[in-house]
Design an enzyme around this catalytic site. Structure first.
Site, PDB file in Angstrom:
ATOM      1  N   PRO A 202     -48.890  35.082  44.089  1.00  0.00           N
ATOM      2  CG  PRO A 202     -49.728  35.803  45.983  1.00  0.00           C
ATOM      3  CD  PRO A 202     -49.462  34.516  45.370  1.00  0.00           C
ATOM      4  CB  THR A 204     -45.130  34.008  39.999  1.00  0.00           C
ATOM      5  OG1 THR A 204     -46.491  34.272  39.910  1.00  0.00           O
ATOM      6  CG2 THR A 204     -45.253  32.543  41.041  1.00  0.00           C
ATOM      7  CE  LYS A 206     -50.125  37.112  39.481  1.00  0.00           C
ATOM      8  NZ  LYS A 206     -49.322  36.830  40.555  1.00  0.00           N
ATOM      9  CB  THR A 207     -46.173  43.115  37.848  1.00  0.00           C
ATOM     10  OG1 THR A 207     -47.155  42.772  38.662  1.00  0.00           O
ATOM     11  CG2 THR A 207     -46.195  44.475  37.431  1.00  0.00           C
ATOM     12  CD  GLU A 422     -35.227  21.909  66.199  1.00  0.00           C
ATOM     13  OE1 GLU A 422     -35.286  21.114  64.810  1.00  0.00           O
ATOM     14  OE2 GLU A 422     -35.994  22.378  66.431  1.00  0.00           O
ATOM     15  CG  HIS A 425     -37.892  17.525  63.902  1.00  0.00           C
ATOM     16  ND1 HIS A 425     -38.979  17.234  63.918  1.00  0.00           N
ATOM     17  CD2 HIS A 425     -37.656  18.718  64.571  1.00  0.00           C
ATOM     18  CE1 HIS A 425     -39.575  17.866  64.397  1.00  0.00           C
ATOM     19  NE2 HIS A 425     -39.106  18.902  64.864  1.00  0.00           N
TER      20      HIS A 425
HETATM   21  P1  ADP Z   1     -46.427  39.466  40.727  1.00  0.00           P
HETATM   22  O1  ADP Z   1     -47.060  40.417  39.874  1.00  0.00           O
HETATM   23  O2  ADP Z   1     -46.689  38.131  40.182  1.00  0.00           O
HETATM   24  O3  ADP Z   1     -47.037  39.281  42.122  1.00  0.00           O
HETATM   25  P2  ADP Z   1     -44.295  40.700  40.363  1.00  0.00           P
HETATM   26  O4  ADP Z   1     -44.118  40.534  38.747  1.00  0.00           O
HETATM   27  O5  ADP Z   1     -44.335  42.149  40.903  1.00  0.00           O
HETATM   28  O6  ADP Z   1     -44.929  39.420  40.899  1.00  0.00           O
HETATM   29  O7  ADP Z   1     -42.678  40.262  40.985  1.00  0.00           O
HETATM   30  C1  ADP Z   1     -41.820  40.777  41.635  1.00  0.00           C
HETATM   31  C2  ADP Z   1     -40.555  41.049  41.566  1.00  0.00           C
HETATM   32  O8  ADP Z   1     -40.008  39.621  41.588  1.00  0.00           O
HETATM   33  C3  ADP Z   1     -40.091  41.426  40.328  1.00  0.00           C
HETATM   34  O9  ADP Z   1     -39.785  42.458  40.176  1.00  0.00           O
HETATM   35  C4  ADP Z   1     -38.900  40.699  39.979  1.00  0.00           C
HETATM   36  O10 ADP Z   1     -37.789  41.190  40.564  1.00  0.00           O
HETATM   37  C5  ADP Z   1     -38.791  39.328  40.805  1.00  0.00           C
HETATM   38  N1  ADP Z   1     -39.514  38.224  39.805  1.00  0.00           N
HETATM   39  C6  ADP Z   1     -40.731  37.741  40.033  1.00  0.00           C
HETATM   40  N2  ADP Z   1     -40.682  36.539  39.176  1.00  0.00           N
HETATM   41  C7  ADP Z   1     -39.632  36.649  38.323  1.00  0.00           C
HETATM   42  C8  ADP Z   1     -38.930  35.953  37.230  1.00  0.00           C
HETATM   43  N3  ADP Z   1     -39.666  34.887  36.665  1.00  0.00           N
HETATM   44  N4  ADP Z   1     -37.901  36.257  36.779  1.00  0.00           N
HETATM   45  C9  ADP Z   1     -37.024  37.176  37.402  1.00  0.00           C
HETATM   46  N5  ADP Z   1     -37.554  38.049  38.139  1.00  0.00           N
HETATM   47  C10 ADP Z   1     -38.778  37.580  38.881  1.00  0.00           C
END
Ligand code: ADP
Length: 618
Positions: A202, A204, A206-207, A422, A425
């Site tokens: 999650p 990363t 994808k959307t 601490e 560690h």
């Molecule tokens: P997923 O669909 O993988 O859960 P999202 O695409 O919804 O993740 O990412 C959420 C937000 O995190 C995005 O709107 C963006 O602002 C940021 N983000 C995530 N990955 C990237 C990336 N590779 N480059 C720039 N921004 C990112």
């Protein structure tokens, strides 16, 4: 089908008009008629003021003469069944009889039948319309797509907005080209994939990637979540899939993005009893994917973080046959993502994003975007116009450990325990070979529960971890408790998180990485949900599992002993640094290493200088 919204307005309007008509009618009747007493009626008869009398069973309607003084109003009175009435009327000479029936059949048919039916239909529609909204599904318009379909004509995102995912972008470039010019591919007879699956943890991006594909190709973007298809009513999901594809085909070329596709695409086997609704939805999705004409340019992108549970039918050629891995970014990736997000924020010239990227191993794009925003918020809070490096550094800690909790008052004794814990560690980390350098030690409590923490930062990104490094990690984790035992001869609850992490690492060494002598390279557990929490599934007999537990215990005990011995040998240093930490609350890595080196120098110089080099080389 009706357009629900327009219909609703029309219904409100019609009911409103009907009510107004009824009220006006009532008022008009009220204005034109007036009740009188029976004796007044007889008096009027006597005085010849009446033009006509209509005798109904329950009332007597009296039409007075124009000069009778009652204006144009029609009068009425109750029928008292007076046996003399007819005689009296006859003798007074007025016209009389039964009331004239309104026998216009069309009018009475309208009021008796048509009007009530229309009225009740409208009221019914309104009530069902309300239920419709409440249940989020069409009660009257069964199968209509009321899921949260999110459509954008232009996403406004491009590949420039997605940083650190170069391989994923490379795999998607072809799709962009196809959407630009589907004809080019059709002419030569090439078939492009109908769908690609974006797989990764999650946050990363994808959307974001799916949006960027639509943005690069300048095509509309339809987005829906897999869980939106799964409804209370069997058959609804399938209808929604049909509807979605119909809409998308009308807008082709376009992108359909199905987030959390595992919600519908979960494997059907081993699912006794099954979930009919999900299965039907999945079947419909498969049928639609086979049915639509890909040369029109509809591309489906699905996103999931649990690819292993997807139904094989979904992954076969012609469906989601491409898999694009969108994994956690590496050091350079993290730096690039920070650069993308820092563009929207005013920053000082001294910002060093490389060091921030180094300090955030394992962070995904969403974390980094959040961090930049936290830093900007902190700058505003401190009345600054630009974001400084310290804002970013603090933002990392806020995300890891929560905000500083200055109002948490620890007793002097507790504070001392935390300080020794601490430093325990940190000192074990500094005294062992091949460990990451200590970056910061602090005993300022944080909101996420930490009373203090020690931060180590790797000097470079690691893709392989050796057995020695894993044992060191466990020893460092157990160093906190070891210090408490040495200094105070007590054990406290402060080590619970360390214990959890150390046990997990030791278990992974034995069961997954083949690092124990007893089991050699035998795999005892395998990781499922690689992109989520990476939970392990046991695949051995209970007896073997019990033996594995013994191995884990052995590793932990050895590491604990080791940590204790290391600290015992350097007890003065432990006390010295812990006292310093108590005084300053936070010690940075450089200062800490200086104290260690200074101590080592005095201790070791006369005997063995190479030993000193080893330690200072940490
Ligand atoms: P997923 O669909 O993988 O859960 P999202 O695409 O919804 O993740 O990412 C959420 C937000 O995190 C995005 O709107 C963006 O602002 C940021 N983000 C995530 N990955 C990237 C990336 N590779 N480059 C720039 N921004 C990112």
């Amino acid at each position: 089908m009706f357009d629900n919204k327009k219909f609703k307005y029309a219904a409100y309007y019609a009911i409103g008009v009907a009510i107004v008509i009824l009220i006006i009618n009532y008022m008009l009747v009220d204005m034109r008629t007036q009740p009188i007493k029976y004796n007044e009626f007889l008096k009027m008869l006597n005085e010849k003021q009446i033009e006509e009398v209509q005798v109904a069973t329950d009332k007597i309607v009296i039409i007075p003469k124009a000069d009778a003084g009652s204006g144009k109003k029609v009068l009425y009175t109750a029928n008292l069944n007076d046996p003399q009435l007819v005689e009296t009327l006859r003798s007074s000479g007025v016209t009389f009889g039964a009331p004239v029936e309104n026998n216009n059949p069309i009018k009475s048919f309208f009021w008796n039948w048509v009007f009530p039916i229309i009225l009740f239909t409208l009221i019914g529609r309104l009530i069902f319309g309300k239920m419709d909204k409440k249940f989020g599904s069409g009660v009257m318009s069964f199968g209509k797509n009321t899921a949260k379909l999110y459509a954008e004509n232009e996403t406004g995102k491009t590949f420039v907005d997605v940083a650190g995912q170069e391989e994923a972008k490379d795999s998607l470039v072809e799709i962009v080209d196809f959407l630009h010019n589907p004809k080019k591919y059709a002419e030569i007879g090439a078939k492009l994939p109908k769908g690609a699956l974006l797989v990764g943890p999650p946050g990363t991006g994808k959307t974001l990637l799916a949006k960027a594909v639509a943005g690069e190709a300048h095509v509309p973007f339809f987005s829906i979540s897999g869980s939106d298809f799964v409804e209370m009513f069997v058959g609804m999901g399938a209808a929604r899939v049909r509807d979605l594809f119909k809409q998308a085909e009308e807008k082709a070329p376009c992108i359909i993005f199905i987030d959390e596709i595992d919600a519908i695409g979960k494997s059907r086997d081993g699912n006794i009893g099954g979930n009919d609704e999900r299965e039907q939805t999945l079947n419909q999705l498969l049928a639609e994917m086979d049915g639509f004409d890909s040369s029109k340019g509809v591309v489906i992108l699905g996103a999931t973080n649990r690819p292993e549970i997807l139904d094989k039918a979904l992954l076969r050629p012609g469906r989601f046959d491409r898999r694009v891995i969108v994994d956690r970014p590496d050091l350079k990736g993290r730096e690039d993502i920070l650069k993308v997000h820092i563009k929207d924020v005013k920053v000082s010239d001294e910002i060093d994003l490389t060091s921030i990227a180094k300090a955030t191993p394992g962070a995904v794009g969403a974390d980094l975007a959040n961090m930049v925003n936290e830093a900007a918020l902190r700058a505003v809070k401190n009345n600054r116009k630009v974001v400084e490096q310290e804002d970013l550094e603090e933002a990392i800690e806020v995300i890891i450990a929560g905000k500083e909790k200055k109002d948490r008052i620890l007793s002097a004794k507790e504070k001392k325990i935390v300080a020794f814990h601490e430093v325990g560690h940190a000192l074990v980390a500094a005294l062992l070979k091949n460990t990451d350098p200590v970056h910061k030690i602090t005993i300022v409590p944080r909101t996420m529960g930490a009373l203090g923490y020690t931060m180590q930062l790797p000097e470079e990104e690691k893709y392989l971890v050796t057995k020695e490094e894993m044992i060191n990690e466990i020893t460092i984790l157990l160093g906190g408790r070891a210090a408490e035992e040495i200094e105070f001869n007590i054990v406290s609850t402060g080590a619970s998180n360390d214990i959890e992490k150390a046990t997990q690492t030791a278990r992974n060494m034995v069961t997954i990485y083949g690092m124990s002598d007893k089991f050699d390279m035998m795999g005892i557990e395998s990781v499922s949900n690689r992109y989520l929490d990476g939970r392990a599934v046991q695949n051995c007999s209970d007896k073997t599992a019990a033996m594995a537990d013994e191995e884990v215990l052995h590793l932990i005990k050895t590491a604990h002993e080791n940590a204790k011995n290391t600290l015992l040998e350097n007890r003065d240093l432990l006390t010295k640094i812990a006292e310093k930490l108590l005084e300053k609350e936070t010690i940075m890595g450089d200062e800490f290493m200086e104290l260690v080196k200074e101590y080592q120098g005095i201790e070791l110089e006369p005997e063995n200088t190479t030993e000193k080099d080893d330690v200072s080389g940490q």
